[in-house]
Design a protein around this motif. Structure first.
Motif, PDB file in Angstrom:
ATOM      1  N   GLU A 243      -7.259   3.134  -4.659  1.00 55.96           N
ATOM      2  CA  GLU A 243      -8.278   4.113  -5.022  1.00 55.96           C
ATOM      3  C   GLU A 243      -7.946   5.494  -4.454  1.00 55.96           C
ATOM      4  O   GLU A 243      -8.111   6.518  -5.122  1.00 55.96           O
TER       5      GLU A 243
ATOM      6  N   THR B 169     -18.907   4.099  -4.578  1.00 57.23           N
ATOM      7  CA  THR B 169     -18.483   3.491  -3.318  1.00 57.23           C
ATOM      8  C   THR B 169     -18.197   4.514  -2.231  1.00 57.23           C
ATOM      9  O   THR B 169     -17.792   4.170  -1.124  1.00 57.23           O
TER      10      THR B 169
ATOM     11  N   LYS C 271      -6.840  -2.565  -2.436  1.00 55.80           N
ATOM     12  CA  LYS C 271      -7.699  -1.940  -3.446  1.00 55.80           C
ATOM     13  C   LYS C 271      -8.159  -0.561  -2.962  1.00 55.80           C
ATOM     14  O   LYS C 271      -8.157   0.403  -3.732  1.00 55.80           O
ATOM     15  N   HIS C 272      -8.527  -0.499  -1.705  1.00 57.50           N
ATOM     16  CA  HIS C 272      -8.946   0.781  -1.117  1.00 57.50           C
ATOM     17  C   HIS C 272      -7.817   1.811  -1.203  1.00 57.50           C
ATOM     18  O   HIS C 272      -8.042   2.965  -1.601  1.00 57.50           O
ATOM     19  N   ASP C 273      -6.602   1.403  -0.855  1.00 54.76           N
ATOM     20  CA  ASP C 273      -5.473   2.331  -0.865  1.00 54.76           C
ATOM     21  C   ASP C 273      -5.110   2.760  -2.284  1.00 54.76           C
ATOM     22  O   ASP C 273      -4.693   3.898  -2.505  1.00 54.76           O
TER      23      ASP C 273
ATOM     24  N   GLN D 121      -7.899  -4.113   1.528  1.00 58.89           N
ATOM     25  CA  GLN D 121      -7.277  -2.856   1.899  1.00 58.89           C
ATOM     26  C   GLN D 121      -6.404  -2.289   0.786  1.00 58.89           C
ATOM     27  O   GLN D 121      -6.364  -1.076   0.564  1.00 58.89           O
TER      28      GLN D 121
ATOM     29  N   HIS E 234      -5.281  -1.918  -9.724  1.00 55.56           N
ATOM     30  CA  HIS E 234      -6.629  -1.807  -9.176  1.00 55.56           C
ATOM     31  C   HIS E 234      -7.546  -2.901  -9.714  1.00 55.56           C
ATOM     32  O   HIS E 234      -8.442  -3.382  -9.021  1.00 55.56           O
TER      33      HIS E 234
ATOM     34  N   SER F 171       0.831  -1.206   0.000  1.00 53.28           N
ATOM     35  CA  SER F 171       0.000   0.000   0.000  1.00 53.28           C
ATOM     36  C   SER F 171       0.863   1.252   0.000  1.00 53.28           C
ATOM     37  O   SER F 171       0.487   2.286  -0.565  1.00 53.28           O
TER      38      SER F 171
ATOM     39  N   SER G  40     -15.854   6.758  -2.350  1.00 50.10           N
ATOM     40  CA  SER G  40     -14.442   7.105  -2.256  1.00 50.10           C
ATOM     41  C   SER G  40     -14.084   8.304  -3.113  1.00 50.10           C
ATOM     42  O   SER G  40     -12.944   8.696  -3.187  1.00 50.10           O
TER      43      SER G  40
END
Length: 216
Positions: free
Chosen positions: A192, A212, A188-190, A186, A180, A158, A214
């Motif tokens: 984004e 989502t 994938k979230h980071d 986590q 991505h 990350s 984000s």
């Protein structure tokens, strides 16, 4: 007293300041730090290169910590290509504080040789140090660091994702978009969040982020 200062045949404007960096008297060592910094800031280019050599001579393991500490910090301020190799040698110093200072100093040097050193170290650093090197590359903001960070990203880092987002180049965004597509949880979230930092150019992904929650 540092070895250079003790053995120097010719003293410069900063020699006495370096001598006092490890003084037992607080006022003396604090004044030495401030006076050394001001002398370096005021120095002309040719004189500064001589001062750089004098600082380099007192950052090795044979010197006391206080002298090494402030001298490395001053190389961060005024160092150039001559400081790259000596600072690189400290990245594996037995004192982790010195290693950290050396990495920070390299991050600030205005030379491509520093980029190359940091990129190489990013690939070989321990797991505990990889995030710090990723931050160093992000601070420099050079697209050339993309390959090293890309390797870390696809290994699940990350920190590498966030560093690529800070760099924000076209190649960095491409690496984030590619990662991505297969990332989970986590990471994938980071990624984004990193894409938001980098500036989203893919409309479909932008729509996904918006759905989502984000999206910025």
């Amino acid at each position: 007293m540092g070895g250079l200062v003790a053995g120097s045949a010719i003293a410069s404007e900063i020699t006495a300041h370096i001598s006092n960096l490890n003084s037992t008297d607080y006022a003396v060592r604090q004044n030495a730090r401030l006076d050394l910094r001001q002398t370096l800031v005021d120095a002309s280019g040719s004189k500064l290169r001589g001062f750089e050599k004098e600082l380099i001579a007192v950052i090795g393991p044979d010197q006391d910590f206080a002298t090494r500490d402030w001298s490395i910090r001053m190389l961060e301020l005024v160092g150039n290509s001559a400081a790259v190799k000596p600072l690189s040698a400290l990245l594996d110093d037995s004192d982790s504080r010195i290693a950290d200072l050396a990495r920070r100093a390299l991050s600030a040097l205005p030379t491509s040789a520093a980029d190359a050193t940091l990129e190489q170290q990013t690939l070989t650093a321990s797991a505990a140090d990889k995030s710090a090197y990723a931050d160093a590359l992000a601070y420099r903001g050079k697209p050339r660091a993309r390959n090293e960070l890309d390797d870390l990203l696809f290994a699940g880092s990350s920190d590498a994702a966030l560093a690529l987002g800070k760099i924000g180049s076209r190649s960095s965004r491409a690496a984030l978009l590619e990662a991505h597509a297969t990332a989970e949880g986590q990471l994938k979230h980071d990624i984004e969040l990193a894409l938001i930092d980098a500036g989203i150019t893919d409309r479909n992904l932008a729509a996904t982020l918006a759905r989502t929650g984000s999206s910025p």
